[in-house]
Scaffold this active site. Structure first.
Site, short mmCIF file in Angstrom:
data_model
loop_
_atom_site.label_atom_id
_atom_site.label_comp_id
_atom_site.label_asym_id
_atom_site.label_seq_id
_atom_site.Cartn_x
_atom_site.Cartn_y
_atom_site.Cartn_z
CG ASP A 13 -7.90 -8.86 1.42
OD1 ASP A 13 -7.20 -8.73 0.42
OD2 ASP A 13 -7.66 -9.69 2.33
CE LYS A 16 -5.40 -2.60 -0.85
NZ LYS A 16 -6.00 -3.52 0.11
N GLY A 40 -3.74 -9.33 -3.36
CA GLY A 40 -4.72 -9.97 -4.24
C GLY A 40 -5.77 -8.93 -4.52
CG HIS A 41 -4.92 -5.49 -5.48
ND1 HIS A 41 -4.03 -4.47 -5.70
CD2 HIS A 41 -4.86 -5.76 -4.15
CE1 HIS A 41 -3.45 -4.15 -4.54
NE2 HIS A 41 -3.92 -4.92 -3.61
CD GLN A 222 0.63 -5.81 0.96
OE1 GLN A 222 1.43 -4.97 0.64
NE2 GLN A 222 0.31 -6.79 0.14
P1 GDP Z 1 -8.26 -5.34 -2.30
O1 GDP Z 1 -7.15 -6.26 -1.91
O2 GDP Z 1 -8.42 -4.20 -1.34
O3 GDP Z 1 -8.19 -4.87 -3.72
O4 GDP Z 1 -9.60 -6.19 -2.15
P2 GDP Z 1 -9.83 -7.71 -2.65
O5 GDP Z 1 -10.01 -7.70 -4.12
O6 GDP Z 1 -8.81 -8.62 -2.07
O7 GDP Z 1 -11.17 -8.08 -1.86
C1 GDP Z 1 -12.34 -7.36 -2.02
C2 GDP Z 1 -13.42 -8.31 -2.54
O8 GDP Z 1 -14.68 -7.70 -2.42
C3 GDP Z 1 -13.25 -8.67 -4.00
O9 GDP Z 1 -13.73 -9.96 -4.22
C4 GDP Z 1 -14.14 -7.64 -4.71
O10 GDP Z 1 -14.64 -8.12 -5.95
C5 GDP Z 1 -15.27 -7.50 -3.71
N1 GDP Z 1 -15.90 -6.17 -3.64
C6 GDP Z 1 -15.34 -4.95 -3.78
N2 GDP Z 1 -16.25 -3.99 -3.54
C7 GDP Z 1 -17.40 -4.62 -3.22
C8 GDP Z 1 -18.72 -4.17 -2.82
O11 GDP Z 1 -19.00 -2.98 -2.69
N3 GDP Z 1 -19.64 -5.16 -2.56
C9 GDP Z 1 -19.36 -6.48 -2.67
N4 GDP Z 1 -20.33 -7.35 -2.40
N5 GDP Z 1 -18.15 -6.93 -3.04
C10 GDP Z 1 -17.19 -6.00 -3.29
P1 IMO Z 2 -4.17 -6.75 -0.34
O1 IMO Z 2 -3.33 -5.80 -1.14
C1 IMO Z 2 -4.74 -8.86 3.43
C2 IMO Z 2 -1.12 -10.05 5.60
C3 IMO Z 2 -0.82 -11.51 5.77
C4 IMO Z 2 -0.11 -11.49 7.11
C5 IMO Z 2 0.70 -10.19 7.03
C6 IMO Z 2 2.15 -10.39 6.61
O2 IMO Z 2 -4.89 -7.75 -1.15
O3 IMO Z 2 -5.05 -5.98 0.60
P2 IMO Z 2 3.30 -10.92 4.27
O4 IMO Z 2 3.16 -12.10 3.36
O5 IMO Z 2 2.97 -9.62 3.64
O6 IMO Z 2 4.62 -10.90 4.99
O7 IMO Z 2 2.21 -11.19 5.44
O8 IMO Z 2 0.05 -9.38 6.09
N1 IMO Z 2 -1.31 -9.59 4.18
C7 IMO Z 2 -2.50 -9.25 3.68
N2 IMO Z 2 -3.74 -9.31 4.21
N3 IMO Z 2 -4.57 -8.34 2.19
C8 IMO Z 2 -3.32 -8.25 1.66
O9 IMO Z 2 -3.09 -7.59 0.50
C9 IMO Z 2 -2.23 -8.76 2.39
N4 IMO Z 2 -0.90 -8.85 2.15
C10 IMO Z 2 -0.35 -9.35 3.27
O10 IMO Z 2 -2.00 -12.27 5.81
O11 IMO Z 2 -1.04 -11.34 8.15
MG MG Z 3 -6.81 -8.31 -1.49
#
Ligand code: GDP
Ligand code: IMO
Ligand code: MG
Length: 407
Positions: A13, A16, A40-41, A222
């Site tokens: 998270d 990316k 979750g992207h 991840q």
């Molecule tokens: P990922 O799994 O690495 O793609 O990241 P996620 O989408 O799960 O979580 C990142 C969250 O931060 C999302 O809600 C994005 O919209 C938000 N986000 C990404 N870059 C920034 C930033 O520079 N500032 C803020 N405030 N939010 C950001």
């Molecule tokens: P993105 O791509 C954050 C964590 C779960 C748990 C561990 C194993 O959005 O960054 P799993 O269901 O993969 O066997 O769970 O990995 N986990 C993540 N944490 N971002 C993710 O994906 C994750 N995908 C799995 O919370 O600790």
């Molecule tokens: Mg994510």
């Protein structure tokens, strides 16, 4: 033509998807290489927010060919729900390609994920319960069912039936409810028929693209410290998100990878159990959760928050050969009087912090280097100096255009 890889440098998270969306503008393909719908992207474009789990984050651009590479485990109900939702929002998914070598997730994987977690009691991993671990376990046991298998519908239906019966024995032995075999066979026969037109030999196809000088972007899910080998085992996911996994999960050899982008937040988060040296268990942690909206996109769980850990980031640099970093969510620190950054651990493994004064200014509208307060620049400088890798992008907000090009 160089291949770019985007890898999470922490526990997931990191933002990316936002960086991938940004970089996609200058690429032709975005290829997922591991994980599944545990990811979750999030991409935010203007007032529109897209939360992607399986479909590569470049899909929002009409010029991008989105590819689900061989290393991904695919949950068909989620895939088609995602396609339908995107299509209903006028995002065309017809260019999507799915590797014939992808392993499929079935309902028994989800049942077993829950049962294994229950069995661990207080030692549970805190998985997303999506069946990821059990699906990769079946791949390693060499009993997995692959996307290419749907091309022979009768054989596919028979395999699903045999597998459902076999897994039911384990489910009931662990105290779970047996799945309705006929219902699963019927459901997956239908899903398999829908998958067939997307299935390709993506390894061959990606190499043809490389021969044509197309620009490929490989999307990690991840992150480094959730990596099955390099993460905080056993509190990890069941795949290899690290840069080496991008080669295995796409069939593109290492010599093609020239740009390896590590993504790190300006602080740290983690969902699920496992070590987290710089975790904040006080009101500062709560403040990061609230301002950073640190709740999981997939499970809605509150993310654990803490200060940026440069010891871990340096390790991530080594494991992944990062050629550059993106530092995201700097704006989340706008209202902190003091910002801590862990630069090393003491002999007992306790973090030692550098303490920086906060900039106490709203930087969410800043998108030029000149607009950043000196104190914010000092934090970015410190990270770059301590880690020894150039930072190229600094995130100042969730929206596609909210970033600063650092160099
Ligand atoms: P990922 O799994 O690495 O793609 O990241 P996620 O989408 O799960 O979580 C990142 C969250 O931060 C999302 O809600 C994005 O919209 C938000 N986000 C990404 N870059 C920034 C930033 O520079 N500032 C803020 N405030 N939010 C950001
Ligand atoms: P993105 O791509 C954050 C964590 C779960 C748990 C561990 C194993 O959005 O960054 P799993 O269901 O993969 O066997 O769970 O990995 N986990 C993540 N944490 N971002 C993710 O994906 C994750 N995908 C799995 O919370 O600790
Ligand atoms: Mg994510």
């Amino acid at each position: 033509m160089p291949v770019t890889v985007v890898v999470g440098a922490q526990w997931g998270d990191e933002g990316k998807a936002k960086v991938i969306d940004l970089l996609a503008a200058e690429h032709t393909h975005v290829v997922r290489y591991q994980g599944g719908h545990n990811a979750g992207h999030t991409v935010v474009v203007g007032s529109e927010r897209y939360a992607l789990q399986l479909i590569p984050s470049g899909v929002l651009y009409p010029h991008i060919i989105p590819v689900i590479g061989n290393g991904v485990v695919v949950d068909l109900p989620t895939l088609f729900k995602e396609i339908d939702t995107l299509q209903s929002r006028d995002i065309d998914c017809s260019r999507l390609l799915v590797s014939s070598q992808c392993h499929l997730i079935f309902p028994w994987h989800q049942s077993l994920d829950s049962l294994y977690e229950q069995g661990r009691g207080d030692d549970r991993i805190g998985t997303t319960l999506k069946g990821i671990g059990p699906a990769y376990a079946d791949k390693a046991r060499r009993i997995g069912v692959r996307a290419g298998d749907v091309l022979d519908p009768a054989a596919f239906a028979n395999t699903v039936k045999v597998q459902a019966v076999a897994h039911n024995s384990e489910i009931t032995a662990l105290g779970g409810d047996a799945l309705d075999v006929d219902a699963v066979v019927a459901q997956f026969s239908e899903l398999g028929a829908r998958l067939a037109p997307y299935v390709r030999d993506t390894v061959e196809m990606l190499h043809e693209s490389l021969d044509r000088d197309d620009a490929l972007l490989l999307e990690g899910a991840q992150a480094t410290f959730l990596d099955l080998d390099h993460g905080t085992y056993p509190f990890v996911t069941s795949s290899n998100p690290t840069a080496g996994g991008a080669c295995v999960g796409t069939g593109i050899g290492p010599r093609y990878l020239t740009r390896i982008v590590g993504i790190t937040k300006a602080y740290c988060t983690r969902v699920g159990s496992g070590p987290f040296p710089t975790e904040l268990l006080d009101e500062l942690g709560d403040k990061l959760v609230e301002i950073g909206h640190e709740y999981g996109t997939v499970t809605g769980r509150r993310r654990r928050c803490g200060w940026l850990d440069l010891v871990m980031l340096r390790k991530a640099v080594r494991i992944n050969s990062f050629t550059e970093l993106a530092l995201t969510k700097l704006d989340v620190l706008d209202t902190f009087d003091e910002i801590k950054v862990c630069t090393e651990y003491d002999a007992t493994g306790k973090p030692i912090y550098a303490v920086l004064p906060g900039w106490l200014t709203d930087i969410s509208a800043v998108n030029s280097l000149d607009g950043l307060p000196e104190r914010a620049k000092a934090l970015v400088d410190l990270v770059e100096k301590e880690v020894g890798v150039p930072i190229r992008i600094v995130g100042t907000g969730a929206e596609r255009h909210s970033y600063v090009v650092w160099q």
